[in-house]
Design an enzyme around this catalytic site. Sequence first.
Site, short mmCIF file in Angstrom:
data_model
loop_
_atom_site.label_atom_id
_atom_site.label_comp_id
_atom_site.label_asym_id
_atom_site.label_seq_id
_atom_site.Cartn_x
_atom_site.Cartn_y
_atom_site.Cartn_z
N HIS A 117 0.81 -1.22 0.00
CA HIS A 117 0.00 0.00 0.00
C HIS A 117 0.85 1.27 0.00
O HIS A 117 0.36 2.32 -0.43
CB HIS A 117 -0.93 0.02 1.21
N GLY A 118 2.05 1.21 0.47
CA GLY A 118 2.87 2.42 0.47
C GLY A 118 4.24 2.18 1.06
O GLY A 118 4.42 1.31 1.92
#
Length: 515
Positions: A323-324
């Site tokens: 996700h990041g």
Amino acid sequence: MLFNSYTFILLFLPVTLTGFFLMGHKAMPWAAMAWLVGASLFFYGWWNPLYLFIIAGSILFNYAWGRVMVENPRKPLLAVGIATNLALLGYFKYANFFVDNINWLAGTDIHLAPIVLPLAISFFTFQQISYLVDAYQGNTREYNFLHYCLFVTFFPQLIAGPIVHHREMLPQFSRKKIFRFNPETLSVGITIFFFGLFKKVIIADNMALYSTPVFESVRHAYVLSFLEAWEGAIAYTLQIYFDFSGYSDMAIGLAYMFGIRIPLNFNSPYKSRNIIDFWRRWHISLSRFLRDYLYIPLGGNQKGESRRYANIMVTMLLGGLWHGAAWTFVIWGGLHGFFLLVNHFWVTARQRLGWPAKTFLARGGGRLLTFFCVTVAWVFFRADSLASATAVLKSMAGLNGFALPEKFLAKFEFLAVPLQEAGVTFCHMHYFKGSNEVVYIVMAILVAWFAPNIQQITNQYTPYINIMTKGRKLPDAPQWLRWQPSLRWAVVLIICILASILSLSRASEFLYFQF
């Protein structure tokens, strides 16, 4: 180009639909597909035309490599294909993150210029990895380059998913009936699209008005009160829910306008009674990808309980990192991994003890506990740093005291002294004003918990593929809520369209666009 923009709704979508069906009507399916590929690439390149070179290179490599593996399915070839895709993703998404951490750990001063993350690179990379694995296993083969381009670039699911399998999409592109205009299919798709748009611009973007100032204030060292922290955390919990739910609905609606069914990616996850069920409902296609291509290859649940729990935790940590490129996302994934371990342990213990699982108290308590755990974890997902997340959680835990807005002092004057003696203070609050936002937040929670989703409302048309239940349909909505071409539903749809269109001037990007 955003789904929730005038350019997309009033220009791009009508032109794309018209061109597609005109060419299909003239018995030129190849031209209709080429038109759709061109429109999808135009849609993708709207933000930055240079991104087109990246996605085009990825398509060319994976198509060619898939052809090689269909004829010669060898593990070393599969490993090279996966490694090449991960190297591309790793450079653009994680290079700065790894260099920063190396510098911090080793005390070095390695400098790497900031790398701009191309849109959707996580999604189209994972999608093509799944194609390579399927080609290696003999589950799919593709010799038509135009079909493959449409599989990767189909604009309804290009930017933020779902992550689709080649075998789910390509048979649909080969059906002649999708090239013929169908008023019923178009009307169902339009309904789903505008219900999703309503969720995004009316509910999610309004929740951002409560959540964003709270998390931004913490970034600037503001000390939140107990109520401000909880309002910000719950508002973000609802913002990301209706944002992603709205996008997922819009993607399904857009695809269905073209006669294409894409996988259901979001199935009312805040109705979940436990974290296991939550991950069967939230970002379903990502959960499937992580299960099939990470958890099961690690051994899944076939090598003992200890190994199973370790595999769950590794999968969720890497899912968080997907996700990041930040430790906040890793911790978010780790928290969900921990919640899943506790959930699996509890299920095993309950079965051994013979305790019932479907009592009213168990269902209601499970939903509340799941919502609480998810809300706490979202703090790490939203915060810009570990320090900010810790500051929010401290306030949520009451470590900075408990206060009420000073305007309540006049309303509850008779309780002022007892409350103050109990440690409650009355002060001015920047981010908690009182009843209006509480009512709005409670209404949004009730919708998330109890309202049927748009897929259930249009369930008789099955405008989606239910990938987690082997194609079974969702439960139907109550009869009076089922969609049908009628005056009543036309009025409802017009209200949704007008409310959404009039709010587009302040529309924002979808949260999952950044991943």
